[in-house]
Write a protein that holds these residues in place. Sequence first.
Motif, PDB file in Angstrom:
ATOM      1  N   TYR A   4      -7.601   6.362  -1.132  1.00 13.06           N
ATOM      2  CA  TYR A   4      -6.896   7.164  -0.504  1.00 13.06           C
ATOM      3  C   TYR A   4      -5.257   7.243  -0.755  1.00 13.06           C
ATOM      4  O   TYR A   4      -4.896   5.968  -1.162  1.00 13.06           O
ATOM      5  CB  TYR A   4      -7.003   6.608   1.361  1.00 13.06           C
ATOM      6  CG  TYR A   4      -8.545   6.518   1.482  1.00 13.06           C
ATOM      7  CD1 TYR A   4      -8.785   7.873   2.280  1.00 13.06           C
ATOM      8  CD2 TYR A   4      -9.253   5.589   1.731  1.00 13.06           C
ATOM      9  CE1 TYR A   4     -10.019   7.964   2.840  1.00 13.06           C
ATOM     10  CE2 TYR A   4     -10.445   5.760   2.283  1.00 13.06           C
ATOM     11  CZ  TYR A   4     -11.101   6.873   2.693  1.00 13.06           C
ATOM     12  OH  TYR A   4     -12.181   7.138   3.302  1.00 13.06           O
ATOM     13  N   ARG A   5      -4.614   8.207  -0.460  1.00 17.80           N
ATOM     14  CA  ARG A   5      -3.399   8.274  -0.521  1.00 17.80           C
ATOM     15  C   ARG A   5      -2.765   7.729   0.779  1.00 17.80           C
ATOM     16  O   ARG A   5      -2.928   8.488   1.449  1.00 17.80           O
ATOM     17  CB  ARG A   5      -2.859   9.490  -1.373  1.00 17.80           C
ATOM     18  CG  ARG A   5      -1.423   9.541  -1.535  1.00 17.80           C
ATOM     19  CD  ARG A   5      -1.017  10.840  -2.180  1.00 17.80           C
ATOM     20  NE  ARG A   5      -1.167  11.857  -1.299  1.00 17.80           N
ATOM     21  CZ  ARG A   5      -0.416  12.477  -0.384  1.00 17.80           C
ATOM     22  NH1 ARG A   5       0.507  12.050  -0.354  1.00 17.80           N
ATOM     23  NH2 ARG A   5      -0.707  13.488   0.318  1.00 17.80           N
ATOM     24  N   ILE A   6      -1.604   6.925   0.442  1.00 13.67           N
ATOM     25  CA  ILE A   6      -0.755   6.545   1.733  1.00 13.67           C
ATOM     26  C   ILE A   6       0.680   7.026   1.503  1.00 13.67           C
ATOM     27  O   ILE A   6       1.303   6.877   0.614  1.00 13.67           O
ATOM     28  CB  ILE A   6      -0.820   5.140   2.214  1.00 13.67           C
ATOM     29  CG1 ILE A   6      -2.325   4.637   1.992  1.00 13.67           C
ATOM     30  CG2 ILE A   6      -0.144   4.671   3.410  1.00 13.67           C
ATOM     31  CD1 ILE A   6      -2.989   5.236   3.264  1.00 13.67           C
ATOM     32  N   LEU A  22      -0.076  -3.053   3.167  1.00 14.85           N
ATOM     33  CA  LEU A  22      -1.407  -2.555   2.732  1.00 14.85           C
ATOM     34  C   LEU A  22      -2.239  -3.376   1.824  1.00 14.85           C
ATOM     35  O   LEU A  22      -3.275  -3.379   1.962  1.00 14.85           O
ATOM     36  CB  LEU A  22      -0.936  -0.914   2.208  1.00 14.85           C
ATOM     37  CG  LEU A  22      -0.638   0.165   3.222  1.00 14.85           C
ATOM     38  CD1 LEU A  22       0.176   0.992   2.153  1.00 14.85           C
ATOM     39  CD2 LEU A  22      -1.595   0.341   3.978  1.00 14.85           C
ATOM     40  N   SER A  49      -1.737   4.304  -3.450  1.00 11.50           N
ATOM     41  CA  SER A  49      -2.992   4.797  -3.408  1.00 11.50           C
ATOM     42  C   SER A  49      -3.777   3.222  -3.032  1.00 11.50           C
ATOM     43  O   SER A  49      -3.242   2.305  -3.705  1.00 11.50           O
ATOM     44  CB  SER A  49      -3.543   5.237  -4.896  1.00 11.50           C
ATOM     45  OG  SER A  49      -3.182   6.413  -5.274  1.00 11.50           O
ATOM     46  N   ARG A  54     -12.892   3.872   4.870  1.00 13.94           N
ATOM     47  CA  ARG A  54     -12.108   4.790   5.883  1.00 13.94           C
ATOM     48  C   ARG A  54     -11.477   3.851   6.862  1.00 13.94           C
ATOM     49  O   ARG A  54     -10.464   3.985   7.377  1.00 13.94           O
ATOM     50  CB  ARG A  54     -12.745   5.944   6.353  1.00 13.94           C
ATOM     51  CG  ARG A  54     -12.081   6.693   7.080  1.00 13.94           C
ATOM     52  CD  ARG A  54     -11.198   7.664   6.463  1.00 13.94           C
ATOM     53  NE  ARG A  54     -10.238   8.706   7.481  1.00 13.94           N
ATOM     54  CZ  ARG A  54      -9.247   9.280   7.140  1.00 13.94           C
ATOM     55  NH1 ARG A  54      -9.025   9.546   5.721  1.00 13.94           N
ATOM     56  NH2 ARG A  54      -8.752  10.154   7.844  1.00 13.94           N
ATOM     57  N   VAL A  57      -8.975   1.091   5.837  1.00 11.08           N
ATOM     58  CA  VAL A  57      -7.828   2.077   5.619  1.00 11.08           C
ATOM     59  C   VAL A  57      -6.994   2.235   6.786  1.00 11.08           C
ATOM     60  O   VAL A  57      -5.937   2.212   6.864  1.00 11.08           O
ATOM     61  CB  VAL A  57      -7.870   3.002   4.463  1.00 11.08           C
ATOM     62  CG1 VAL A  57      -6.706   3.711   4.287  1.00 11.08           C
ATOM     63  CG2 VAL A  57      -8.331   2.241   2.955  1.00 11.08           C
ATOM     64  N   VAL A  61      -3.275   1.354   8.412  1.00 13.09           N
ATOM     65  CA  VAL A  61      -2.303   2.228   8.535  1.00 13.09           C
ATOM     66  C   VAL A  61      -1.974   2.047  10.000  1.00 13.09           C
ATOM     67  O   VAL A  61      -0.599   2.301  10.242  1.00 13.09           O
ATOM     68  CB  VAL A  61      -2.694   3.848   8.115  1.00 13.09           C
ATOM     69  CG1 VAL A  61      -1.734   4.606   8.618  1.00 13.09           C
ATOM     70  CG2 VAL A  61      -2.759   3.763   6.601  1.00 13.09           C
ATOM     71  N   GLU A  75       1.145   8.297   6.547  1.00 10.57           N
ATOM     72  CA  GLU A  75       0.200   9.102   6.713  1.00 10.57           C
ATOM     73  C   GLU A  75      -0.960   8.744   5.831  1.00 10.57           C
ATOM     74  O   GLU A  75      -0.817   8.091   4.582  1.00 10.57           O
ATOM     75  CB  GLU A  75       0.703  10.500   6.482  1.00 10.57           C
ATOM     76  CG  GLU A  75       1.731  11.241   7.503  1.00 10.57           C
ATOM     77  CD  GLU A  75       2.105  12.391   6.864  1.00 10.57           C
ATOM     78  OE1 GLU A  75       1.642  12.724   5.896  1.00 10.57           O
ATOM     79  OE2 GLU A  75       3.062  12.814   7.730  1.00 10.57           O
ATOM     80  N   ILE A  76      -2.308   9.092   6.134  1.00 10.08           N
ATOM     81  CA  ILE A  76      -3.193   8.822   5.028  1.00 10.08           C
ATOM     82  C   ILE A  76      -3.878  10.006   4.812  1.00 10.08           C
ATOM     83  O   ILE A  76      -4.044  11.040   5.743  1.00 10.08           O
ATOM     84  CB  ILE A  76      -4.319   7.924   5.672  1.00 10.08           C
ATOM     85  CG1 ILE A  76      -5.436   7.459   4.895  1.00 10.08           C
ATOM     86  CG2 ILE A  76      -4.615   8.185   6.990  1.00 10.08           C
ATOM     87  CD1 ILE A  76      -6.277   6.558   5.366  1.00 10.08           C
TER      88      ILE A  76
END
Length: 79
Positions: A4-6, A22, A49, A54, A57, A61, A75-76
Motif C-alpha cells: 500500500y502507498r501511504i 508506520l 510504501s 489491509r 495498515v 493509518v 491517506e492510504i
Amino acid sequence: MTVYRIRFEGPAALAVRVATALADADGVELTSSKRPSILDENTVELDVSVDGTRDAVAAAVSSIRDELPDGASIEIADE
C-alpha cells in the motif's frame, strides 16, 4: 500481504514521526520512502510504501490520523 502507498501531508516536523509510526506498527513493514516534497513553508508531502494486511495498515493509518493536527492528512491507497 499487499503493498500500500501511504501519503502524508502536514508539518515537516511530523514527517519522520509518521514514517516511524508506520514502521513500528504491528503487522506493517515499511518497504520504501520517497524524500519529503516541500509544498509550502509549513507543509511537506511524504509518500511511503508499506507491506501488510489491509486491516493492519488501516489500523496503523487510523492511529496516526487520530494524532494529526488540523490541516494535516494521511491517506492510504493500493500500490
